[in-house]
Design a protein around this motif. Structure first.
Motif, mmCIF file in Angstrom:
data_model
loop_
_atom_site.group_PDB
_atom_site.id
_atom_site.type_symbol
_atom_site.label_atom_id
_atom_site.label_comp_id
_atom_site.label_asym_id
_atom_site.label_seq_id
_atom_site.Cartn_x
_atom_site.Cartn_y
_atom_site.Cartn_z
ATOM 1 N N ALA A 28 0.864 -1.184 0.000
ATOM 2 C CA ALA A 28 0.000 0.000 0.000
ATOM 3 C C ALA A 28 0.893 1.223 0.000
ATOM 4 O O ALA A 28 1.799 1.340 0.804
ATOM 5 N N GLU A 29 0.666 2.216 -0.879
ATOM 6 C CA GLU A 29 1.449 3.427 -0.928
ATOM 7 C C GLU A 29 0.905 4.422 0.087
ATOM 8 O O GLU A 29 -0.105 4.204 0.736
ATOM 9 N N ALA A 30 1.574 5.588 0.198
ATOM 10 C CA ALA A 30 1.190 6.578 1.192
ATOM 11 C C ALA A 30 -0.251 7.031 1.013
ATOM 12 O O ALA A 30 -0.914 7.398 1.965
ATOM 13 N N LYS A 31 -0.761 6.979 -0.213
ATOM 14 C CA LYS A 31 -2.121 7.434 -0.463
ATOM 15 C C LYS A 31 -3.159 6.551 0.220
ATOM 16 O O LYS A 31 -4.303 6.957 0.419
ATOM 17 N N ASP A 32 -2.809 5.323 0.599
ATOM 18 C CA ASP A 32 -3.751 4.423 1.245
ATOM 19 C C ASP A 32 -3.977 4.760 2.707
ATOM 20 O O ASP A 32 -4.839 4.215 3.363
ATOM 21 N N VAL A 33 -3.123 5.650 3.241
ATOM 22 C CA VAL A 33 -3.195 6.020 4.640
ATOM 23 C C VAL A 33 -3.319 7.527 4.724
ATOM 24 O O VAL A 33 -2.798 8.252 3.892
ATOM 25 N N ASP A 60 10.501 14.486 -3.617
ATOM 26 C CA ASP A 60 9.480 14.194 -4.610
ATOM 27 C C ASP A 60 8.140 13.916 -3.918
ATOM 28 O O ASP A 60 8.022 12.989 -3.116
ATOM 29 N N LYS A 61 7.128 14.705 -4.245
ATOM 30 C CA LYS A 61 5.838 14.595 -3.567
ATOM 31 C C LYS A 61 5.112 13.297 -3.879
ATOM 32 O O LYS A 61 4.145 12.945 -3.195
ATOM 33 N N SER A 62 5.554 12.571 -4.902
ATOM 34 C CA SER A 62 4.930 11.282 -5.207
ATOM 35 C C SER A 62 5.526 10.148 -4.380
ATOM 36 O O SER A 62 5.015 9.028 -4.387
ATOM 37 N N ALA A 63 6.608 10.435 -3.652
ATOM 38 C CA ALA A 63 7.272 9.400 -2.848
ATOM 39 C C ALA A 63 6.497 9.154 -1.563
ATOM 40 O O ALA A 63 5.919 10.078 -0.979
ATOM 41 N N PRO A 64 6.455 7.909 -1.106
ATOM 42 C CA PRO A 64 5.765 7.602 0.154
ATOM 43 C C PRO A 64 6.474 8.240 1.339
ATOM 44 O O PRO A 64 7.665 8.556 1.291
ATOM 45 N N ILE A 65 5.722 8.418 2.420
ATOM 46 C CA ILE A 65 6.241 9.040 3.633
ATOM 47 C C ILE A 65 6.712 7.970 4.613
ATOM 48 O O ILE A 65 6.030 6.964 4.826
ATOM 49 N N ILE A 329 8.011 -5.049 -8.969
ATOM 50 C CA ILE A 329 6.688 -5.674 -9.097
ATOM 51 C C ILE A 329 5.637 -4.876 -8.307
ATOM 52 O O ILE A 329 4.587 -5.394 -7.930
ATOM 53 N N ASN A 330 5.952 -3.603 -8.059
ATOM 54 C CA ASN A 330 4.980 -2.618 -7.560
ATOM 55 C C ASN A 330 4.471 -2.894 -6.148
ATOM 56 O O ASN A 330 3.314 -2.590 -5.833
ATOM 57 N N ILE A 331 5.343 -3.427 -5.294
ATOM 58 C CA ILE A 331 4.983 -3.538 -3.885
ATOM 59 C C ILE A 331 5.095 -2.174 -3.217
ATOM 60 O O ILE A 331 4.306 -1.831 -2.332
ATOM 61 N N GLY A 332 6.074 -1.396 -3.633
ATOM 62 C CA GLY A 332 6.302 -0.079 -3.068
ATOM 63 C C GLY A 332 7.433 0.610 -3.784
ATOM 64 O O GLY A 332 7.881 0.171 -4.843
ATOM 65 N N LYS A 333 7.909 1.709 -3.193
ATOM 66 C CA LYS A 333 8.958 2.523 -3.800
ATOM 67 C C LYS A 333 10.136 2.645 -2.851
ATOM 68 O O LYS A 333 9.967 2.772 -1.633
ATOM 69 N N ARG A 334 11.339 2.646 -3.438
ATOM 70 C CA ARG A 334 12.525 2.786 -2.592
ATOM 71 C C ARG A 334 12.774 4.232 -2.171
ATOM 72 O O ARG A 334 13.245 4.478 -1.059
ATOM 73 N N HIS A 335 12.511 5.197 -3.036
ATOM 74 C CA HIS A 335 12.686 6.597 -2.653
ATOM 75 C C HIS A 335 11.553 7.003 -1.726
ATOM 76 O O HIS A 335 10.402 6.615 -1.915
ATOM 77 N N TYR A 336 11.873 7.784 -0.712
ATOM 78 C CA TYR A 336 10.918 8.119 0.320
ATOM 79 C C TYR A 336 11.118 9.558 0.784
ATOM 80 O O TYR A 336 12.189 10.133 0.677
ATOM 81 N N ARG A 337 10.045 10.138 1.307
ATOM 82 C CA ARG A 337 10.131 11.364 2.088
ATOM 83 C C ARG A 337 10.163 10.977 3.563
ATOM 84 O O ARG A 337 9.664 9.916 3.931
ATOM 85 N N MET A 338 10.747 11.825 4.384
ATOM 86 C CA MET A 338 10.814 11.513 5.815
ATOM 87 C C MET A 338 10.245 12.662 6.627
ATOM 88 O O MET A 338 10.514 13.826 6.359
ATOM 89 N N VAL A 339 9.453 12.309 7.634
ATOM 90 C CA VAL A 339 8.821 13.272 8.526
ATOM 91 C C VAL A 339 9.164 12.919 9.962
ATOM 92 O O VAL A 339 8.967 11.780 10.386
ATOM 93 N N SER A 340 9.698 13.881 10.689
ATOM 94 C CA SER A 340 9.963 13.672 12.108
ATOM 95 C C SER A 340 8.702 13.956 12.911
ATOM 96 O O SER A 340 8.010 14.959 12.672
ATOM 97 N N VAL A 341 8.398 13.082 13.862
ATOM 98 C CA VAL A 341 7.258 13.319 14.747
ATOM 99 C C VAL A 341 7.720 13.781 16.124
ATOM 100 O O VAL A 341 6.909 13.898 17.053
#
Length: 342
Positions: A28-33, A60-65, A329-341
């Motif tokens: 599931a990509e970031a859009k699923d959450v 990249d804004k398309s990258a998962p968080i 095979i589209n499980i996910g993406k290696r490039h990511y954005r990172m957010v500190s909580v």
């Protein structure tokens, strides 16, 4: 503020002084959450030019968080989990590893608040080695390692198996897990991220592939689908591709119902890598994308390499190419954005 956060992450990474690897190996990509907007709007961590440790960090804004906290505690784990904004439906399974005899396992106390929040159940499957090769023995290990004190425990393959189809995979047409998976609708996969310990990358891709497999499913993965009875080793790349196949099957079987958490706590290195030092505490990371999450953890761990050749040697030894295979095979993406909580 952002610059300070990035510098802090770099400093944490370089405390992991690891040098040189060798030895024999046996979404599931970031859009699923729905991310927590107040967190995501403020604390994005920006990559620096030629940012060495977090190689796949991007803007990249398309990258998962991937969410990050330095707080390795039950409260810290809850911070990254809540940031994911998971929609809970039905019964919640918390996929963990109960841990084999003598194995380094994740302290279940870290998941006490998560268990309370989700009213979930710790789930795992049987393993090849005793006592975890039977449901009774596996439950006993969960009890010994403290899981039953934190919440209910379910051995997924205690009452048989269920097949999960693999669509457009590398080798497997299906993989196999315990039939109890059908009793759950929402899944939180929590794993103690392990490198310099076992050959295959010990992240959440493994947690939802080999670790999710029943005994028969584990045999299928290790043999590239040729054997569902006994342990049989394929070559490294084929095995990594089968891990990706099985992870895809799990993601598709409960589509959009997974989130993932990796804990990078203090960890004793036990593999054959040269001059390896034990890991110091880093933090807890979480994502809806298991590929992005594992890649971020790899960046933290292997970004400490003294040069690119050393990092490449570590990655080859630990089959980090499973993430490349998973991305293809589209499980996910290696490039990511990172957010500190924090």
């Amino acid at each position: 503020m952002l610059k300070k956060l990035a510098i802090a992450l770099t400093a944490i990474t370089f405390t992991l002084a690891l040098t040189g690897c060798g030895g024999e190996k046996k979404t599931a990509e970031a859009k699923d959450v729905k991310p927590a907007a107040t967190v995501a709007a403020v604390n994005y961590i920006k990559p620096e030019v030629n940012h060495k440790p977090l190689r796949f960090l991007t803007e990249d804004k398309s990258a998962p968080i991937v969410y990050f906290t330095k707080d390795i505690s039950a409260g810290g784990l809850m911070k990254v989990y809540k940031a994911l904004g998971q929609e809970k439906k039905g019964k919640v399974a918390i996929k963990v590893s109960f841990g084999a005899e003598g194995e380094q396992y994740l302290d279940p106390i870290l998941m006490a608040e998560l268990m309370k929040e989700t009213q979930g159940t710790f789930v795992d499957t049987n393993g090849f080695t005793a006592p975890r090769n039977t449901a009774k023995g596996n439950y006993a290990m969960a009890e010994k390692h403290g899981f039953t004190k934190v919440g209910p425990v379910d051995v997924l393959d205690a009452d048989g198996d269920v097949d999960m189809p693999v669509q457009n995979g590398y080798h497997l047409k299906y993989t196999r897990t315990g039939s109890h998976i059908q009793n759950y609708d929402t899944f939180v996969a929590v794993h103690r991220f392990k490198t310099h310990y076992i050959a295959q990358l010990g992240g959440n891709i493994k947690n939802i592939s080999l670790s999710l497999g029943s005994l028969s499913g584990k045999a299928l993965i290790h043999s590239a689908g040729k054997n569902d009875k006994t342990y049989q080793w394929a070559d490294d790349d084929t095995t990594a591709q089968c891990f990706a196949d099985a992870a895809k099957a799990a993601m598709d079987y409960k589509k959009g119902r997974w989130v993932f958490i990796n804990v990078l706590d203090a960890f004793k290195a036990e593999d054959k890598c040269v001059n390896v030092q034990d890991r110091k505490s880093v933090g807890i990371l979480a994502s809806a994308d298991p590929v992005a999450l594992d890649q971020a953890c790899v960046d933290f761990e292997f970004g400490a390499a003294k040069d690119d050749a050393t990092r490449a040697a570590w990655e080859k030894h630990h089959s980090v190419n499973v993430l490349e295979f998973a991305e293809k095979i589209n499980i996910g993406k290696r490039h990511y954005r990172m957010v500190s909580v924090d």
